[in-house]
Scaffold this active site. Sequence first.
Site, PDB file in Angstrom:
ATOM      1  N   CYS A  88       0.824  -1.219   0.000  1.00 60.95           N
ATOM      2  CA  CYS A  88       0.000   0.000   0.000  1.00 60.95           C
ATOM      3  C   CYS A  88       0.859   1.271   0.000  1.00 60.95           C
ATOM      4  O   CYS A  88       1.486   1.609   1.010  1.00 60.95           O
ATOM      5  CB  CYS A  88      -0.912  -0.054   1.231  1.00 60.95           C
ATOM      6  SG  CYS A  88      -1.815   1.457   1.569  1.00 60.95           S
TER       7      CYS A  88
ATOM      8  N   CYS B 276      -0.073   3.878   2.585  1.00 65.65           N
ATOM      9  CA  CYS B 276       0.384   3.433   3.906  1.00 65.65           C
ATOM     10  C   CYS B 276       1.837   3.833   4.125  1.00 65.65           C
ATOM     11  O   CYS B 276       2.212   4.303   5.211  1.00 65.65           O
ATOM     12  CB  CYS B 276       0.258   1.919   4.056  1.00 65.65           C
ATOM     13  SG  CYS B 276      -1.428   1.294   3.939  1.00 65.65           S
TER      14      CYS B 276
END
Length: 107
Positions: free
Chosen positions: A32, A35
């Site tokens: 991600c 993230c």
Amino acid sequence: MPALKSVTDATFVDEVLLAAGPVLVDFWAPWCRPCRAVSPVVEQFAARNRGKITVVKLNADENRETTGTYGVKTIPTLMLFRSCREVSSIVGAPSRKALEAKLREML
């Protein structure tokens, strides 16, 4: 700066729900990109507020039970827990300035 402690489905209750003080959980996954963008801000927040709040990471891909229990459908998701319950959350990757402000509000 040391990496944040990881929690799992098996350790979530002890490390988060039964913790003496507030705990911020960073639901993330290695693939991600948002993230990874949020992570340095979260780590700096943890370092600046050591002793006031515990900050941990939970890999959403590897810990689907906890992720499902708390309805995490988008990552990154940051959830603040106090006294065995979720009290606040941040979903997605806001700008650095907005994220820092939201994290400060969580204290």
